[in-house]
Write an enzyme that holds these catalytic residues in place. Sequence first.
Site, PDB file in Angstrom:
ATOM      1  N   ILE A   1       0.837  -1.198   0.000  1.00 51.90           N
ATOM      2  CA  ILE A   1       0.000   0.000   0.000  1.00 51.90           C
ATOM      3  C   ILE A   1       0.874   1.250   0.000  1.00 51.90           C
ATOM      4  CG2 ILE A   1      -1.760   1.275   1.273  1.00 51.90           C
ATOM      5  CD1 ILE A   1      -2.707  -1.386   2.431  1.00 51.90           C
ATOM      6  N   CYS A   2       0.574   2.154  -0.944  1.00 50.83           N
ATOM      7  CA  CYS A   2       1.259   3.438  -1.060  1.00 50.83           C
ATOM      8  C   CYS A   2       2.773   3.196  -1.185  1.00 50.83           C
ATOM      9  CB  CYS A   2       0.880   4.317   0.129  1.00 50.83           C
ATOM     10  SG  CYS A   2       1.381   6.020  -0.054  1.00 50.83           S
ATOM     11  N   GLN A   3       3.579   3.792  -0.317  1.00 53.19           N
ATOM     12  CA  GLN A   3       5.026   3.564  -0.389  1.00 53.19           C
ATOM     13  C   GLN A   3       5.337   2.080  -0.190  1.00 53.19           C
ATOM     14  OE1 GLN A   3       7.168   4.866   3.041  1.00 53.19           O
ATOM     15  NE2 GLN A   3       8.980   5.483   1.888  1.00 53.19           N
TER      16      GLN A   3
ATOM     17  N   GLY B   1       3.649  -0.227  -1.395  1.00 51.62           N
ATOM     18  CA  GLY B   1       3.448  -0.831  -2.709  1.00 51.62           C
ATOM     19  C   GLY B   1       4.715  -0.727  -3.543  1.00 51.62           C
TER      20      GLY B   1
END
Lengths: 343, 356
Positions: free
Chosen positions: B147-149, B151
């Site tokens: 998720i986000c960073q 990811g």
Amino acid sequence: MDERPASSDWLTAQQKYWDAWLDLTRQSLAFAVPGEAPGPAAEGLRRWWEAVAPAVPPPTQELFGRLVDLSRPYLEMAEQFADRTSEDSGAALDQWLDGLNQTFGATERSAASTSGPDAPAAAALWELPLDAWRQAVSALLPIPGDVLKSAKQADAVRVRVELKDKRDRLLSIPGIGYTRELQEQYQQLWRRVADYVEALQHYDLAFVRLGRRSIENFRKRLDAAAARAPIDSLRQLYDLWVDACEEMYVEYVLSDEYAALYGRLINALSAVKQQSSVLLDDMLEGMNLPTRREIDTMHRRIHETRRENRTLRADLERLNERLERSGTASSTDSKPHRKTKHH
Amino acid sequence: MASPRIPPDQALREFTNVSQKLSEGVHNLLRVREIPTGVTPKEAIYREDKLTLYRFKPPAAKAQTRVPLLVVYALVNRPYMTDLQEDRSIIRGLLGAGLDVYLIDWGYPDRADRYLELDDYINGYLDRCVDVLRRRYRAESVDLLGICQGGTFSLCYAALHPDKVRNLVTMVTPVDFHTPADMLSRWAKRVDVDAAVDAFGNIPGEMLNWIFLMLKPYRLMGQKYVDLIDRLDDLEHLHNFLRTEKWIFDSPDQAGEAFRQFIKEFYQENKLIQGHLTIGGHRVDLKKVTMPVLNVYAKEDHLVPPQASLALKQYVGTDDYRELAFGGGHIGIYISGKSQKEVPPAIGAWIAERSN
């Protein structure tokens, strides 16, 4: 069971006081003579909150204080509109926007602060990014984050222009005697603090200019919105106002000019922090205490050692696996009926 | 300029309404107790330094997949956003979809962690968590949800260790860091990140809070609170607001060296998509991401613009690539009711199709 805390009775009394005061304000607004100065309702809210705040625990106090602050422009707007007939509400809006424009203009011409006592409450909206920055910096530097909060642009800019040269010359005088190096370190710190203050002023001014552009954008958006459906509530007006500000903001912060201002501010802050640490380390060393430099060196060495350990351990595991595999293979060769061990 | 037509009694009504809500709201605010975060029962199965690997307890009646799903969250925020409250929990949704869910909590780095690099996070901590799960399940590989960073980290990990990742899900993940609407990338351009890390050691969470607020300052620092006034009398709404508020301001400090690398190599130099990124001496080649990939992005993401996520399609080596668009923003994808209905079930179904 009543879940309210003991201070609740006092708060209830405060609420009654507020309700009574509100009732009076309502009456005065309802019977106000059009064109007369609006009543002090928004200011009354602030004073009421100052009385209530001490009874409220800190986390709630912070949130509620924010709610009170942010509702002031809204109430201020309401006062101006309640004071006019609906046909005249355009004039009320004009008056409100003109007040804002004058504040920004004066700030830009270096004659006032957007957070000054005479500024409209809505002007504080452009103070939000700077306020948040000041709060963040307060936790990071030995100098107060709001170092410029009360300084008027006029004073700051004039002092900067008039004194910059003198300041630079003063801070370039070579150190003498036993404390020569220390003198130079302090000179370096003050140079960096001055650079930071200048960067902050430029950043601040950019938001003032943005405020003026946002007012223009708001007027345009108002025209576009009115063409679709009449705006008949303050809330609609407020939301449109925020949309207009955000639109101008996004356009501006994606520009190279903003990237340069932003970079300059962060870099200037880093430079002050770096020089403060150098001086602090020198002081700690003088007191025979561990310095940040020494602790960093230890952390780096520990980190490198742990990484080496992990690499060695992984190599060892690989070698063990290989040994086990070759051992298993040779024993399988000699004892063909034995089952292979799985890992 | 067009004039609004606001009758005085309407203005008076709105004035009275806001004032009363504020006055009455103090009582509700005083009734707020401690705000719990992370609602799904979980157990720690592995710890290392500040990191904890959790397993979420699945609902008793629900059959779980045989291969675990490891959720890799960002370093810059706390992972409880994925499990904020009972009816707003991506984790719960994933469990409900029959997945066996694990999550890495990176913890709060302090100055002793300043020298941690991306190599330590990706080839170190993350790899060891994956190995823990592989041993636990006797599996060759696991499913990853970054998720986000997190990811971006998962993507790097999948490229460096493709044999250990069965399926990869990226959610609101930046891949191309130089898309036109990417504010963070624009702002990072002129920042001397070396000077910042050398001066601060770790990058303070307060600084990150400010950066995130500056993405939408008038909404996040102004309008949001004015909206709250309208609902101060709703205690449940107030609790939910305060939970999100707690998360927004709960940014851990960033380990200095990892931050330096992330800003320079990803945000400033955009090396990930150029194929020039190396982590721990190994080149990150996105063509080696050959496992199935599901790329979940938010159409109104103000932090990771959709284009920054959608770039992934051009660079990965897999033939099995799919996208899932969520009609909301970066925060909404974790906490909106709409997301709960759409995103976890879709992830569950996508993984189920690829589970033999």
